[in-house]
Design a protein around this motif. Structure first.
Motif, PDB file in Angstrom:
ATOM      1  N   TYR A 122       7.620  15.564  -2.021  1.00 42.25           N
ATOM      2  CA  TYR A 122       8.010  14.875  -1.170  1.00 42.25           C
ATOM      3  C   TYR A 122       7.664  13.489  -1.109  1.00 42.25           C
ATOM      4  O   TYR A 122       8.286  12.598  -0.840  1.00 42.25           O
ATOM      5  N   LYS A 123       6.410  13.154  -1.578  1.00 43.79           N
ATOM      6  CA  LYS A 123       5.993  11.661  -1.747  1.00 43.79           C
ATOM      7  C   LYS A 123       6.669  11.342  -2.643  1.00 43.79           C
ATOM      8  O   LYS A 123       7.118  10.067  -2.347  1.00 43.79           O
ATOM      9  N   LEU A 124       6.851  11.696  -3.887  1.00 37.52           N
ATOM     10  CA  LEU A 124       7.831  11.035  -5.018  1.00 37.52           C
ATOM     11  C   LEU A 124       9.001  10.836  -4.567  1.00 37.52           C
ATOM     12  O   LEU A 124       9.691   9.881  -5.013  1.00 37.52           O
ATOM     13  N   GLY A 125       9.660  11.867  -3.797  1.00 35.89           N
ATOM     14  CA  GLY A 125      11.163  11.589  -3.328  1.00 35.89           C
ATOM     15  C   GLY A 125      11.389  10.421  -2.484  1.00 35.89           C
ATOM     16  O   GLY A 125      12.130   9.546  -2.907  1.00 35.89           O
ATOM     17  N   ARG A 132      13.343   2.098  -6.167  1.00 35.17           N
ATOM     18  CA  ARG A 132      14.709   1.743  -6.639  1.00 35.17           C
ATOM     19  C   ARG A 132      14.888   0.281  -5.845  1.00 35.17           C
ATOM     20  O   ARG A 132      15.741  -0.518  -6.494  1.00 35.17           O
ATOM     21  N   ALA A 133      14.535   0.458  -4.561  1.00 40.72           N
ATOM     22  CA  ALA A 133      14.907  -0.760  -3.802  1.00 40.72           C
ATOM     23  C   ALA A 133      14.220  -2.067  -4.406  1.00 40.72           C
ATOM     24  O   ALA A 133      14.798  -3.012  -4.411  1.00 40.72           O
ATOM     25  N   SER A 134      13.091  -1.832  -5.017  1.00 41.38           N
ATOM     26  CA  SER A 134      12.371  -3.100  -5.350  1.00 41.38           C
ATOM     27  C   SER A 134      12.862  -3.503  -7.184  1.00 41.38           C
ATOM     28  O   SER A 134      13.183  -4.672  -7.150  1.00 41.38           O
ATOM     29  N   GLU A 150       5.360  -2.259  -8.295  1.00 43.81           N
ATOM     30  CA  GLU A 150       6.366  -1.921  -9.024  1.00 43.81           C
ATOM     31  C   GLU A 150       6.104  -1.104 -10.320  1.00 43.81           C
ATOM     32  O   GLU A 150       6.555  -0.055 -10.523  1.00 43.81           O
ATOM     33  N   GLU A 151       5.189  -1.733 -11.287  1.00 41.73           N
ATOM     34  CA  GLU A 151       5.046  -0.962 -12.283  1.00 41.73           C
ATOM     35  C   GLU A 151       4.308   0.467 -12.157  1.00 41.73           C
ATOM     36  O   GLU A 151       4.442   1.420 -12.920  1.00 41.73           O
ATOM     37  N   LEU A 152       3.168   0.123 -11.146  1.00 39.43           N
ATOM     38  CA  LEU A 152       2.397   1.481 -10.904  1.00 39.43           C
ATOM     39  C   LEU A 152       3.001   2.566 -10.678  1.00 39.43           C
ATOM     40  O   LEU A 152       2.856   3.820 -10.792  1.00 39.43           O
ATOM     41  N   ILE A 153       4.031   2.123  -9.627  1.00 40.84           N
ATOM     42  CA  ILE A 153       5.103   3.219  -8.804  1.00 40.84           C
ATOM     43  C   ILE A 153       5.928   3.840  -9.832  1.00 40.84           C
ATOM     44  O   ILE A 153       6.035   5.078  -9.735  1.00 40.84           O
ATOM     45  N   ARG A 154       6.434   2.961 -10.828  1.00 46.68           N
ATOM     46  CA  ARG A 154       7.160   3.549 -11.876  1.00 46.68           C
ATOM     47  C   ARG A 154       6.409   4.549 -12.712  1.00 46.68           C
ATOM     48  O   ARG A 154       7.029   5.522 -12.943  1.00 46.68           O
ATOM     49  N   GLN A 155       4.986   4.277 -13.160  1.00 51.24           N
ATOM     50  CA  GLN A 155       4.400   5.368 -13.729  1.00 51.24           C
ATOM     51  C   GLN A 155       4.168   6.523 -13.023  1.00 51.24           C
ATOM     52  O   GLN A 155       4.286   7.752 -13.706  1.00 51.24           O
ATOM     53  N   ILE A 156       3.733   6.380 -11.757  1.00 48.82           N
ATOM     54  CA  ILE A 156       3.719   7.704 -10.747  1.00 48.82           C
ATOM     55  C   ILE A 156       5.255   8.579 -10.892  1.00 48.82           C
ATOM     56  O   ILE A 156       4.809   9.821 -11.177  1.00 48.82           O
ATOM     57  N   LEU A 157       6.378   7.848 -10.752  1.00 45.26           N
ATOM     58  CA  LEU A 157       7.561   8.709 -10.837  1.00 45.26           C
ATOM     59  C   LEU A 157       7.635   9.190 -12.162  1.00 45.26           C
ATOM     60  O   LEU A 157       8.167  10.530 -12.321  1.00 45.26           O
ATOM     61  N   PHE A 158       7.500   8.534 -13.220  1.00 42.51           N
ATOM     62  CA  PHE A 158       7.947   9.063 -14.608  1.00 42.51           C
ATOM     63  C   PHE A 158       7.135  10.018 -15.197  1.00 42.51           C
ATOM     64  O   PHE A 158       7.415  11.058 -15.317  1.00 42.51           O
ATOM     65  N   SER A 166      -4.465   8.607  -0.485  1.00 46.80           N
ATOM     66  CA  SER A 166      -4.422   7.119  -0.109  1.00 46.80           C
ATOM     67  C   SER A 166      -3.786   6.112  -0.830  1.00 46.80           C
ATOM     68  O   SER A 166      -3.621   5.052  -0.608  1.00 46.80           O
ATOM     69  N   ASP A 167      -3.310   6.806  -2.170  1.00 45.44           N
ATOM     70  CA  ASP A 167      -2.419   5.888  -2.762  1.00 45.44           C
ATOM     71  C   ASP A 167      -0.782   5.817  -2.524  1.00 45.44           C
ATOM     72  O   ASP A 167      -0.328   6.776  -2.514  1.00 45.44           O
ATOM     73  N   TYR A 168      -0.634   4.698  -1.970  1.00 43.27           N
ATOM     74  CA  TYR A 168       0.770   4.323  -1.497  1.00 43.27           C
ATOM     75  C   TYR A 168       1.204   5.340  -0.321  1.00 43.27           C
ATOM     76  O   TYR A 168       2.085   6.094  -0.520  1.00 43.27           O
ATOM     77  N   PRO A 169       0.453   5.587   0.462  1.00 45.50           N
ATOM     78  CA  PRO A 169       0.908   6.423   1.685  1.00 45.50           C
ATOM     79  C   PRO A 169       2.033   5.883   2.655  1.00 45.50           C
ATOM     80  O   PRO A 169       2.387   4.786   2.463  1.00 45.50           O
TER      81      PRO A 169
END
Length: 255
Positions: A122-125, A132-134, A150-158, A166-169
């Motif tokens: 749910y969170k990664l979705g 992607r908007a970024s 942007e790079e930190l979230i890329r790593q999270i997704l990949f 508490s990270d990117y709520p």
């Protein structure tokens, strides 16, 4: 297909898709009319007294040459499929989130409870939509500037690692689909609150507010039940009747 570097896996000299959707197509399914189009407000073309900022668009937002097939059609699709499973009916015999009846929160808010929710998917979705908007250069997403996040979230997704609660709520709210103007999409709004940058997406009855900030900022524990968490339960705010309609016309007045 053109070859280049995929923005998600960072693989070089790989074939890139000619059409990668920034917002999953299933979110637009109920928005389209008999002509297979939906209403889009384009603030970049606003001129007072005219209507060129109101557009009828057939296709959802997509961009070329940003993602490889594996990242788009396998990795991100897994996250998208879970969101679709959460908010759309299915006849498939699968374990899925379950909406429990409306409850009243202590502050008088109408709240729906989602049980059996997968924190990671749910969170990664929804984070995948923000990311992607970024990376998109479509004018509609000009307000989304994640900077180093942007790079930190890329790593999270990949890596498929949602990190801590508490990270990117983000908070999920929904519009009343029976008594409101819910089949709308509004330009992303950006605002500051409590030293954090917030991004708000309103897409076909789903209202998302992402909170982007430093790890040094203490997360408000009162919000824990309203953001994706490891309890397998999530509180979703149910907006009052006409909330979406009021928000839509208020937005038109601002531009």
């Amino acid at each position: 297909m053109k070859k280049g570097t995929c923005k998600l896996c960072l693989t070089e000299n790989v074939e890139l898709l000619t059409k990668s959707h920034i917002i999953p197509q299933f979110l637009f399914k109920d928005m389209k009319d008999i002509n297979n189009s939906f209403v889009l407000i384009d603030t970049n073309k606003f001129v007072k007294g005219r209507r060129q900022h109101v557009k009828f668009q057939r296709d959802a937002f997509h961009q070329s040459d940003i993602l490889c097939e594996k990242c788009d059609n396998v990795l991100l699709k897994k996250y998208e499929d879970y969101l679709k499973l959460t908010f759309h009916d299915t006849k498939k015999s699968v374990s899925r989130p379950c909406f429990v009846g409306k409850i009243k929160d202590i502050n008088g808010l109408s709240v729906l409870l989602i049980e059996n929710i997968d924190y990671k998917l749910y969170k990664l979705g929804f984070l995948s939509i923000l990311w992607r908007a970024s990376i998109s250069d479509l004018p509609f997403f000009n307000n989304v500037e994640l900077g180093p996040h942007e790079e930190l979230i890329r790593q999270i997704l990949f890596k498929g690692n949602p990190l801590d609660e508490s990270d990117y709520p983000f908070i999920t709210s929904i519009l009343n689909t029976k008594n409101d103007l819910h089949q709308i999409i509004l330009p992303v709004t950006k605002f500051k609150m409590e030293k954090m940058t917030h991004y708000r997406f309103v897409i076909n009855g789903i209202d998302l507010i992402f909170m982007i900030g430093s790890k040094n900022i203490e997360f408000n524990q009162k919000l824990l039940d309203f953001v994706p968490n490891c309890k397998s339960k999530l509180k979703v705010i149910m907006h009052k009747d006409n909330y979406g309609k009021d928000m839509f016309f208020s937005f038109l007045k601002r531009i």
